[in-house]
Design a protein around this motif. Structure first.
Motif, short mmCIF file in Angstrom:
data_model
loop_
_atom_site.label_atom_id
_atom_site.label_comp_id
_atom_site.label_asym_id
_atom_site.label_seq_id
_atom_site.Cartn_x
_atom_site.Cartn_y
_atom_site.Cartn_z
N GLN A 212 0.82 -1.21 0.00
CA GLN A 212 0.00 0.00 0.00
C GLN A 212 0.86 1.27 0.00
O GLN A 212 0.50 2.27 -0.63
CB GLN A 212 -0.93 0.00 1.22
CG GLN A 212 -2.03 -1.04 1.13
CD GLN A 212 -2.93 -1.01 2.35
OE1 GLN A 212 -2.62 -1.59 3.38
NE2 GLN A 212 -4.04 -0.32 2.25
N THR A 213 1.99 1.23 0.70
CA THR A 213 2.88 2.39 0.71
C THR A 213 3.49 2.62 -0.67
O THR A 213 3.57 3.76 -1.14
CB THR A 213 4.00 2.19 1.75
OG1 THR A 213 3.41 1.98 3.05
CG2 THR A 213 4.92 3.40 1.81
N ILE A 214 3.91 1.55 -1.32
CA ILE A 214 4.44 1.67 -2.69
C ILE A 214 3.40 2.30 -3.60
O ILE A 214 3.70 3.23 -4.37
CB ILE A 214 4.87 0.29 -3.22
CG1 ILE A 214 6.07 -0.24 -2.44
CG2 ILE A 214 5.20 0.36 -4.72
CD1 ILE A 214 6.40 -1.70 -2.72
N ARG A 215 2.17 1.81 -3.51
CA ARG A 215 1.12 2.35 -4.38
C ARG A 215 0.87 3.83 -4.10
O ARG A 215 0.69 4.64 -5.02
CB ARG A 215 -0.17 1.55 -4.18
CG ARG A 215 -1.36 2.05 -5.00
CD ARG A 215 -1.06 2.07 -6.49
NE ARG A 215 -2.09 2.74 -7.24
CZ ARG A 215 -3.11 2.11 -7.85
NH1 ARG A 215 -3.19 0.78 -7.78
NH2 ARG A 215 -4.01 2.77 -8.51
N ASP A 216 0.88 4.22 -2.82
CA ASP A 216 0.65 5.62 -2.47
C ASP A 216 1.77 6.51 -3.01
O ASP A 216 1.51 7.63 -3.47
CB ASP A 216 0.53 5.76 -0.96
CG ASP A 216 -0.03 7.10 -0.54
OD1 ASP A 216 -1.01 7.55 -1.15
OD2 ASP A 216 0.53 7.72 0.38
N ILE A 217 3.00 6.04 -2.95
CA ILE A 217 4.12 6.81 -3.50
C ILE A 217 3.95 7.00 -5.01
O ILE A 217 4.12 8.11 -5.54
CB ILE A 217 5.46 6.10 -3.19
CG1 ILE A 217 5.74 6.10 -1.69
CG2 ILE A 217 6.62 6.77 -3.94
CD1 ILE A 217 6.85 5.17 -1.27
N LEU A 218 3.59 5.94 -5.71
CA LEU A 218 3.39 6.02 -7.15
C LEU A 218 2.21 6.91 -7.51
O LEU A 218 2.25 7.67 -8.48
CB LEU A 218 3.18 4.62 -7.73
CG LEU A 218 4.35 3.64 -7.59
CD1 LEU A 218 3.98 2.27 -8.13
CD2 LEU A 218 5.59 4.18 -8.31
#
Length: 409
Positions: A212-218
């Motif tokens: 979820q953190t990766i997706r939020d960064i992207l």
């Protein structure tokens, strides 16, 4: 889990309450246009809350919760009612299903009262209008409540599309959590994620908070680099642009802090999720209770999910060991896991809770509130870990308001 599937905890939670045989299960089948719930002419077919994550157009990703009848009888029935009422803690919007021939009963009013006290929006759904239309007396009674209502026939699928529109209209606009990290970064910023691969890491995949953190960064048009803690120094030296922030698993915080220059912001996934799912201010306050532990104090370690414990399990092994080593050796730990939450919080000095990645924000906030009502501090794993290792100050620097509040107290 694939990236294009909305996690259950991020979906709108719609709970359906009502008496036995009011037509709750039939309503779920009508809303979803599927035979998801067992329908029977016998009262009490649904005995426990049933959760179904799905997509409902035009509402979007939701979790529908079918509950047992609020008029259930007997000792077992009382337990079922309690489980149904507990669902309110995780409900974003409720549907109270009333049979048009029964009207609003004392059971319905009890649920309405609890929904109002928890500030949970709800809609009254008058079902079975194909059998009995809404009479003037009942309509005036409903209007006096000053809440939205709608007439439907779940069996004939009358009014179902209008009901979906009403759900959209009255659903809380803030049921989704705030950004995980998006408010800390700008488009084009570089973010480094430190993800240790240890015995607790699921083979072949990342855990949900990391994904979820990766997706939020992207989603925020930033650039993400991922490394293990042993390769962090090399990763940082290879970057042409200094990262805006480094985010690490809490268990590797000591090494990551040593390898990350002080002019780079640093925090953990668990601290990010402390504010994403709950209230970072209140969870940081719980650190004071850890600092003040006395011999004989009891501590509750609470996890929202059940999982196979590893020999070096963070909740049952590492945190208790660090507390005994760094603060007070003579303390007692109780361990609790699952979606229900214990009622006997008063006997504890402090509650140490997991990141709550399987909970929706409403449920995590309700657990924080339950502790607050009893006057028992609560802290989450990530905040506890960095506090126990003496580096909470640095972990809170990305969040100035919380950071300065912590320093002042």
């Amino acid at each position: 889990m694939s990236l294009n599937k909305t996690p259950t905890a991020n979906r709108l939670h719609i709970a359906i309450f009502g008496k036995r045989n009011a037509g709750k299960s039939s309503l779920i089948n009508a809303i979803t246009n599927q035979n998801l719930a067992i329908v029977s002419g016998f009262a009490g077919t649904t005995t426990d809350p049933v959760y179904k994550a799905m997509e409902i157009l035009p509402i979007g990703p939701v979790v529908l919760i079918d509950t047992a009848g609020i008029d259930d009888e007997g000792e077992l029935g009382e337990l079922r009612i309690k489980k149904s009422i507990d669902v309110i803690k995780k409900t974003d919007i409720a549907l109270i299903v009333i049979s048009s021939d029964d009207g609003i009963t004392t059971f319905d009013y009890e649920v309405i009262d609890k929904l109002k006290k928890s500030e949970t929006p709800f809609i009254i759904v008058i079902n079975k209008i194909d059998i009995n239309d809404l009479n003037l007396k009942l309509e005036n009674e409903i209007k006096s409540l000053k809440v939205p209502y709608i007439k439907v026939s779940a069996l004939k699928k009358i009014g179902i599309e209008d009901l979906k529109k009403v759900i959209i209209k009255y659903s809380p606009k803030t049921f989704e959590q705030p950004s995980i990290v998006g408010d800390l970064i700008q488009p084009g910023d570089t973010v480094v994620l430190v993800i240790p691969i240890d015995t607790g890491m699921p083979k072949g995949r990342l855990i949900l908070p990391q994904v979820q953190t990766i997706r939020d960064i992207l989603d925020n048009d930033a650039i993400v680099h991922i490394t293990k803690e042993r390769e962090l120094r090399l990763a940082l030296s290879n970057l042409k642009q200094k990262p805006k922030i480094v985010i690490t698993d809490s268990q590797a915080f000591m090494k990551v802090s040593a390898d990350t220059p002080n002019d780079i912001l640093l925090t953990s996934f668990s601290i990010l999720f402390a504010r994403y799912k709950g209230d970072l201010f209140k969870l940081v306050k719980g650190a004071k209770a850890l600092r003040d532990l006395k011999p004989g104090d009891k501590i509750l370690i609470a996890e929202a999910c059940t999982h196979h414990q590893q020999p070096d399990d963070i909740g049952s092994v590492k945190i208790p060991r660090w507390i005994r080593q760094n603060i007070e050796p003579d303390v007692h730990f109780d361990f609790y896991s699952g979606r229900d939450y214990p009622d006997n919080l008063k006997e504890y000095k402090v509650v140490i809770h997991c990141a709550g990645c399987v909970l929706n924000r409403k449920e995590m906030l309700s657990r924080i509130e339950a502790s607050e009502v009893e006057g028992i501090p609560i802290i989450n794993y990530g905040v506890a870990i960095v506090f126990l290792h003496g580096i909470l100050d640095r972990a809170l620097k990305p969040f100035p308001e919380v950071y300065y509040e912590w320093l002042e107290n």
